[in-house]
Scaffold this active site. Structure first.
Site, PDB file in Angstrom:
ATOM      1  N   HIS A   1      -3.213  10.735   0.480  1.00 17.50           N
ATOM      2  CA  HIS A   1      -2.703  10.516   1.841  1.00 17.50           C
ATOM      3  C   HIS A   1      -2.159  11.861   2.319  1.00 17.50           C
ATOM      4  CE1 HIS A   1      -1.140   7.171   4.686  1.00 17.50           C
ATOM      5  NE2 HIS A   1      -0.914   8.319   5.301  1.00 17.50           N
TER       6      HIS A   1
ATOM      7  N   ARG B   1       0.863  -1.183   0.000  1.00 18.54           N
ATOM      8  CA  ARG B   1       0.000   0.000   0.000  1.00 18.54           C
ATOM      9  C   ARG B   1       0.897   1.229   0.000  1.00 18.54           C
ATOM     10  NH1 ARG B   1      -2.755   2.989   4.522  1.00 18.54           N
ATOM     11  NH2 ARG B   1      -3.911   4.517   3.326  1.00 18.54           N
TER      12      ARG B   1
ATOM     13  N   GLU C   1      -7.546   7.989   5.959  1.00 18.21           N
ATOM     14  CA  GLU C   1      -7.972   8.569   7.233  1.00 18.21           C
ATOM     15  C   GLU C   1      -8.628   9.935   7.109  1.00 18.21           C
ATOM     16  OE1 GLU C   1      -4.656   8.375   9.969  1.00 18.21           O
ATOM     17  OE2 GLU C   1      -4.835   6.203  10.124  1.00 18.21           O
TER      18      GLU C   1
ATOM     19  N   ASN D   1      -7.387   1.336   9.443  1.00 19.54           N
ATOM     20  CA  ASN D   1      -6.099   1.668  10.067  1.00 19.54           C
ATOM     21  C   ASN D   1      -6.332   1.636  11.562  1.00 19.54           C
ATOM     22  OD1 ASN D   1      -5.393   2.241   7.453  1.00 19.54           O
ATOM     23  ND2 ASN D   1      -4.867   4.392   7.807  1.00 19.54           N
TER      24      ASN D   1
ATOM     25  N   TYR E   1      -4.726   1.570  15.466  1.00 22.29           N
ATOM     26  CA  TYR E   1      -3.568   1.734  16.348  1.00 22.29           C
ATOM     27  C   TYR E   1      -3.905   1.558  17.827  1.00 22.29           C
ATOM     28  CZ  TYR E   1      -0.867   3.079  12.312  1.00 22.29           C
ATOM     29  OH  TYR E   1      -0.227   3.036  11.095  1.00 22.29           O
TER      30      TYR E   1
ATOM     31  N   GLU F   1      -3.510  -0.424   7.795  1.00 20.62           N
ATOM     32  CA  GLU F   1      -2.381  -0.014   8.639  1.00 20.62           C
ATOM     33  C   GLU F   1      -2.561  -0.586  10.035  1.00 20.62           C
ATOM     34  OE1 GLU F   1      -1.547   4.209   9.037  1.00 20.62           O
ATOM     35  OE2 GLU F   1      -1.856   4.516   6.884  1.00 20.62           O
TER      36      GLU F   1
HETATM   37  C1  FCB Z   1      -1.582   6.968  10.596  1.00 22.72           C
HETATM   38  C2  FCB Z   1      -1.187   7.542   9.252  1.00 22.72           C
HETATM   39  C3  FCB Z   1       0.144   7.066   8.744  1.00 22.72           C
HETATM   40  C4  FCB Z   1       1.172   6.967   9.861  1.00 22.72           C
HETATM   41  C5  FCB Z   1       0.625   6.214  11.050  1.00 22.72           C
HETATM   42  C6  FCB Z   1       1.599   6.052  12.195  1.00 22.72           C
HETATM   43  O1  FCB Z   1      -2.505   7.779  11.215  1.00 22.72           O
HETATM   44  O2  FCB Z   1      -2.153   7.181   8.273  1.00 22.72           O
HETATM   45  O3  FCB Z   1       0.539   7.931   7.708  1.00 22.72           O
HETATM   46  O4  FCB Z   1       1.670   8.194  10.179  1.00 22.72           O
HETATM   47  O5  FCB Z   1      -0.523   6.855  11.523  1.00 22.72           O
END
Ligand code: FCB
Length: 491
Positions: free
Chosen positions: A163, A119, A208, A334, A336, A397
């Protein structure tokens, strides 16, 4: 070496079911956290299905460099990073990982990692320097070369059209709060997909949307650094219309192209079991996770405010919601971290949602101080799989920042990243077992790179980059991931 192991989906489920049984002895959250704190202890092994896709992700501004080369125009991130005080250490993406010149080396890295999907994103101002007008053939040629190198290496290109690097000229004409951006963006998408659609079959329209609208227009900590809630809300609506129009533009070129968006999502957990906190967590989910999903799939905004959604403030006109509708072929996620959510009395600006969300710190923290809580990943996936039943999911992600550097032998022993991946991939494996239709996982990131307002102070890569020499070295976690990608077996 064969990419895939010999398991089919059904065999995977039965193997994984055995694994899940062992999880029922201890509450899953405890067990996973314990695992992370005690890396020597073992997970029940999981076998991923044969057809599961393993990949890695990057983004143009974070890796390409060559910021003013071959006819590329200025982006809002060039402007932001060149403005003193905006980025840690006065860092810029002027050179970054120099991937514009070293893309072949990066494709070779993907190959060495046994990955079958990459990607990456296209820099809009490389294609149209000022955001409109005739395309810059040198910019298009770069992405053609990149896509060809990937195909040659049998790696699927998964291309993100936006992006965050908006042409600066378009920001000067009002940026995303300006409805004209819909036509500008659709034109750019049309040009780009016409040029590359013969090589690239899978597309993400946006990366995002919540992050670039809220951090860029309401909180001012990302480009273009504005702090105006009304403009931010208008931007969210313009982006939703642009998503619908871009979807139709791509399908008009070739209806077989697969089109989605990479949405940022967090597991939103009520801080207490009170009704008020539960309702606040639902509002946080609506605004933070599905504000750009629901309009596409259901033609309406999810309820994110204690009263009515502020449609007038957002500039919603009659007929707009039909424009937002787009039956996305897949949802990119994505993921985290989880967020704890408590209710507050509704106030002005973002507080109008009556939501206070904050990071949980019950699990171990990465070097970016993000909490590790793999169960949140599982729970979020289950919720999305339940709410949007028929649409396949791709993890676009997931990753962690650790600052491990080369040891005296030149290896990068980043055991904590291995443990992070084992935990989150186990969460993902359990979600598959429980019926979530997830077909791919992309680790963020292939390379250490420019981490937005953090500059080079965070390292998310499977590959270590020495930014003085541009030397790339696969970290221990990269070797670990390569093995997983070739066997599908998570031990
Ligand atoms: C996300 C972003 C990516 C990267 C990660 C750590 O929010 O999409 O570009 O910075 O965080």
């Amino acid at each position: 070496m064969s990419r895939w192991n010999s398991f089919n989906r059904r065999e995977f489920l039965s193997t994984a079911f055995g694994a899940a049984a062992s999880f029922s002895i201890v509450p899953p959250g405890r067990r996973l956290l314990g695992e992370l704190l005690h890396p020597q202890s073992k997970f029940a092994p999981l076998q991923f299905p044969e057809e599961f896709i393993w990949g890695a992700a990057t983004a143009s501004y974070q890796i390409e460099g060559a910021w003013a080369e071959d006819g590329k125009g200025e982006s809002i991130w060039d402007r932001f990073s060149h403005t003193p005080g905006k980025v840690k250490g006065a860092a810029t993406g002027d050179v970054a990982c120099d991937s514009y010149h070293r893309y072949k080396e990066d494709v070779a890295l993907l190959k060495a990692l046994n990955l079958t999907s990459y990607r990456f994103s296209i820099s809009w101002p490389r294609i149209q320097a000022t955001g409109s007008g005739d395309p810059n053939s040198k910019g298009l040629d770069y992405y053609k070369r990149l896509a060809d190198a990937l195909l040659e290496a049998k790696i699927r290109p998964l291309c993100t059209l936006y992006h965050w690097d908006l042409p600066q000229k378009l920001e000067e004409r009002g940026g995303w709060p300006n409805r004209d951006l819909v036509a500008r963006f659709t034109d750019y998408v049309d040009i780009t997909v016409r040029a590359l659609g013969d090589r690239i079959s899978h597309w993400c329209i946006f990366n995002e949307p919540w992050v670039f609208t809220f951090l860029g227009y309401a909180r001012g900590i990302h480009a273009p650094s504005r702090k105006n809630f009304a403009e931010c809300m208008r931007a969210t609506h313009v982006v939703n219309i642009a998503q619908g129009q871009a979807f139709r533009a791509i399908k008009a070129i070739n209806s077989k192209l697969q089109v989605g968006t990479a949405f940022s999502m967090a597991h939103c957990q009520p801080a207490t079991s009170s009704d008020a906190d539960r309702q606040a967590a639902d509002r946080a989910h609506a605004l933070g996770n599905v504000w750009f999903v629901h309009p596409a799939l259901h033609g309406e905004y999810p309820k994110a405010f204690p009263g009515d959604n502020p449609l007038d403030l957002m500039g919603v006109k009659s007929g707009d919601m039909e424009l937002c509708r787009a039956p996305l072929d897949f949802l990119g996620i994505n993921y985290y971290r989880r967020q704890l959510v408590s209710a507050i009395p509704p106030g002005a600006g973002e507080d109008a949602t009556g939501v206070h969300n904050f990071d949980a710190h019950d699990g171990p923290l990465t070097d970016f101080a993000w909490e590790i809580w793999p169960d949140g990943f599982h729970d979020l996936l289950m919720r999305i799989a339940h709410e949007y039943k028929t649409t396949p999911l791709e993890i676009t992600e997931n990753g962690c920042s650790y600052l491990d550097c080369p040891d005296e032998h030149g290896s990068i022993p980043d055991e904590r990243r291995v443990q992070f991946m084992r935990g989150y991939l186990h969460g993902l494996g359990r979600a598959l077992l429980h019926g979530a239709n997830v077909r791919a996982y992309h680790h963020w990131s292939l390379l250490d790179n420019f981490e937005w307002a953090e500059g080079y102070a965070q390292r998310f890569g499977l590959t270590y980059v020495d930014f003085r020499t541009q030397k790339r070295t696969i970290k221990d976690s990269g070797h670990w991931y390569a093995k997983l990608a070739s066997t599908g077996s998570l031990t």
